[in-house]
Design an enzyme around this catalytic site. Structure first.
Site, PDB file in Angstrom:
ATOM      1  N   CYS A   1      -2.166   8.134   4.797  1.00 25.68           N
ATOM      2  CA  CYS A   1      -2.213   7.796   3.369  1.00 25.68           C
ATOM      3  C   CYS A   1      -3.558   8.165   2.772  1.00 25.68           C
ATOM      4  CB  CYS A   1      -1.892   6.321   3.139  1.00 25.68           C
ATOM      5  SG  CYS A   1      -2.712   5.245   4.305  1.00 25.68           S
TER       6      CYS A   1
ATOM      7  N   GLU B   1       0.887  -1.168   0.000  1.00 29.70           N
ATOM      8  CA  GLU B   1       0.000   0.000   0.000  1.00 29.70           C
ATOM      9  C   GLU B   1       0.918   1.209   0.000  1.00 29.70           C
ATOM     10  OE1 GLU B   1      -0.989   3.108   1.270  1.00 29.70           O
ATOM     11  OE2 GLU B   1      -2.007   2.404   3.075  1.00 29.70           O
TER      12      GLU B   1
END
Lengths: 494, 494
Positions: free
Chosen positions: A268, A231
């Site tokens: 994020c 990720e």
């Protein structure tokens, strides 16, 4: 406190131990795996204030945030333990025999089994929830895989305390020591040796695009391909549609000033791009967001590397053609702090400049001004894959922007309406993942119990007698799990 | 008839068309996708005898086999269409909001959506079931992905007829033409251009290890990683345990003579390795298998390349130290035929010689003689990943070989008891896949409706109002699909 890198020959020994432990641990029942996860949760709680104090020193994150994050990590372990025991993730399927079919149809039963040792590279921005005892570790343990964590170099002491807590839980349950191992590595050699070891069977990573792609490249040099779920962050675009913006410009500005600067922007899912159509309402929004940003206090970022990357990337973005500063925090910034900043650019500037598509990790957002609906659609169509996308829109807006809605749907893992992307709920319906470059495989998630499936593969048993089958697939369904029997889900016995 | 390779610039144009078609096709309902799949099945039926005749000429496969395979392909399309409509593969999950939680828990709903254009490389040995309208195409269409098939060079005319049938179905349902496209390529440039095109979002492949790994390597040169499911065959070990062997040596020999030579051994599930313990019973088995093999008529293989590869690989295996011929068919073999052959080697020879671990694609099997139980376990532990493994065993045998059972479980996708690996049932519980080198990703299958999930990714909708959600996730559950609501599967309305 200073930690030396684990020597590469020790990594080999660790992976050999992990491989041996795999053959013991994979046979443990769902109940036993869940017990381990709950014991780890308990031990994390038992670490008490000491863990929080060390993490505060290492990460500059405030106490309340760290206590909250530990709570979330404990919740994650417990809720994935529940999911592990519930067993839906096993995707148990049973097709019973039809002996008088021509040719006869055999009895076939399928379930997921673990892949093997999983290497986890934690994130600097979530020292608990995405690190040593974080989501990847929890998912791998639920799947039946031993875990090898490389401590994040930015919080090695925190990681060591958490690793010790896991070691205690493993020992308490009399499991092989190597069900969980912890190594250190500031140099790239350690990361490379782990990912290229033949006994490594899967990888979980959370971090930057650069580091994620480096790992992915190393993986591709292996003889045996293995799944890597990396990720790698996202700019998380937010589209302001006109009716909604006209009625709520100030409210949206307030909401987003908070989201952009939450945790010094070190998420994020931070909204790094806000897209609207040139209008009075967009001017009001921009003005109000700027005003709000000016009042937000700068705060310390995670570590020196993050601060300098933030300054450099933000500085570079602000230097691009047609990019203008809207506002920054009025409070003088200290060396280790990230200055909350909002800038703006035209859609044409954005469409023509790949630099503006890159993530600036920190409390920064860029407002894109579109001439009209069509230009807004063009922006959406030019975006890379994203973890999240958000629409601020009335129902009427949505109906008038169906092409935009479809374009955005096609690039993101999570699609939010009238809210903010920061805040990732831990539940089965969560998707924390997305098309590249948000992740290396959009088919999986790193949050929610579906994340377990990254580390497991199906095996079908054909023509086995009931007594020899794993409990998960026996006629009497001793575990009481839900299985798809002849195409219909059922929790009953056969 | 001769086909020229599709020029590389046409491939680019095709992929552009596929990308456009994707944006139309992905919005089609499950019902509409299923209708397309059923229409293709109907058109395949309508191809009548002509298709069978062309396929017989191109593949040397007998009429009955080809009629059966077309039937299987039609069944596959129809049963995946049913699965597509049933919607379980969508993994729909709903977590309802808890507004008074702190922080409030939002409403989140998740389902799978298509990845984008899928490139399919069919297999030479299944001109229907794993080719142009085969399993990969059916799965991709069910997922909502346009498909680009590269005709297998060994049966381009067959592939063209099938492609025309698909084109008709697409036209009949007024779908964009580029929902399905068909290209030709004998040269590697075509395969490479397809897999490296930026609009290609996933790949399905069935074939040899060499070709599969070449595709995988090309994929890794892309800027954007994409999932490649390459099924690359297997040696499919069969373990003969002692009690079973002692009581049934002759029966097992008869059964396996059939399985080894079925379809001239041209199945990826062909049993290429049979492992037993030195004993009178093993001698009887070997003798009886040899006798049966001698009586089996050689038959034509698929094409000249397959015949020469069979001769070369078999010849090379027979030249290895300590490998001895047991028997071959007594009937003289013609140029285009594969000679049924069984050989034997000691476990020590096998353990020390990687050549003997390689697949010999054709009617060939190698009997491995182990000195004892421990050596048999060592053989199992030295095996690569396999599509299938088989045990011929009594319940008592199983209990006495628990370590062997566990070792075998760890290397295969399908684990068969007291039967043969040839014959792959099309049903939800089937796993046709396995650890590397059987496939590039053991987490997926290419047979059974779970194969759809290779080509789809989850998207979560957060905080959407009911009316704006896709039908699959609406409160009233208009499609009547099974969804996991607050962790419990349910077909009801909310």
């Amino acid at each position: 406190m200073s930690y030396t890198d684990t020597p590469v020959q020790e990594i080999d020994a660790s992976m050999q131990e992990a491989w041996k432990a795999f053959h013991v641990y994979r046979k443990k029942s769902l109940k036993e795996r869940a017990a381990l996860m709950r014991a780890i949760a308990k031990e994390l709680e038992n670490c008490g204030d000491h863990l929080i104090e060390v993490a505060m020193r290492e990460t500059n994150l405030p106490e309340a945030r760290l206590r909250g994050e530990r709570g979330r990590t404990i919740f994650q372990l417990n809720s994935y333990a529940d999911a592990c025991e519930r067993g839906d993730w096993l995707e148990a399927r049973i097709d019973t025999a039809i002996p008088d079919k021509n040719p006869p149809k055999p009895d076939i039963r399928k379930m997921l089994v673990p892949l093997g040792p999983v290497v986890v590279y934690g994130a600097s921005n979530f020292p608990f929830a995405y690190s040593t005892a974080g989501g990847d570790t929890a998912c791998a343990l639920a799947a039946g895989c031993p875990v090898i964590v490389k401590a994040h170099p930015a919080h090695e002491h925190t990681s060591e305390i958490v690793a010790d807590a896991i070691h205690k839980a493993v020992a308490y349950l009399n499991l092989p020591k190597a069900v969980f191992q912890h190594v250190y590595g500031k140099s790239i050699e350690v990361g490379k040796a782990l990912i290229q070891h033949p006994h490594t069977k899967a990888v979980g990573f959370t971090g930057s695009y650069g580091a994620g792609m480096q790992l992915f490249k190393w993986t591709n040099e292996r003889k045996e391909p293995i799944p890597v779920f990396a990720e790698m962050g996202s700019v998380n675009p937010v589209f302001l549609l006109q009716e909604k913006l006209t009625t709520s410009a100030t409210d949206i500005a307030t909401m987003y000033a908070g989201s952009i600067t939450l945790g010094v922007g070190q998420f994020c899912t931070n909204p790094g791009l806000i897209i609207g159509i040139e209008s009075e309402a967009l001017k009001t929004f921009t003005h109000d967001l700027g005003k709000a940003i000016q009042k937000i206090q700068p705060a310390a970022m995670l570590h020196a590397g993050i601060v300098s990357a933030y300054k450099e990337k933000k500085g570079n973005a602000l230097l691009q053609d047609d990019v203008h500063l809207v506002a920054e925090s009025e409070t003088a910034v200290e060396e280790n702090q990230g200055l909350p900043t909002v800038a703006t650019a035209s859609a044409q500037a954005f469409l023509n400049n790949p630099v503006l598509h890159q993530e600036v990790f920190g409390p920064y957002s860029l407002i894109i001004r579109c001439a009209n609906k069509e230009e807004m659609l063009a922006v959406a169509q030019h975006l890379d894959g994203q973890l999240t996308s958000t629409l601020m829109a009335t129902e009427n807006d949505m109906l008038q922007h169906d092409e935009l809605v479809e374009a955005v749907k096609n690039i993101c893992g999570r699609f939010i309406l009238n809210s903010v992307p920061t805040g990732v709920e831990v539940c089965l319906s969560m998707q924390h993942g997305g098309p590249f470059p948000a992740t290396t495989d959009s088919r999986f998630t790193s949050v929610g119990a579906d994340g377990i499936k990254r580390f497991a593969r199906p095996i079908a048993f054909q023509n086995w007698s009931n007594s020899l089958l794993p409990d998960e697939l026996k006629n009497e369904n001793p575990l009481g799990i839900i299985r798809t029997v002849n195409n219909t889900p059922s929790a009953s016995v056969l």
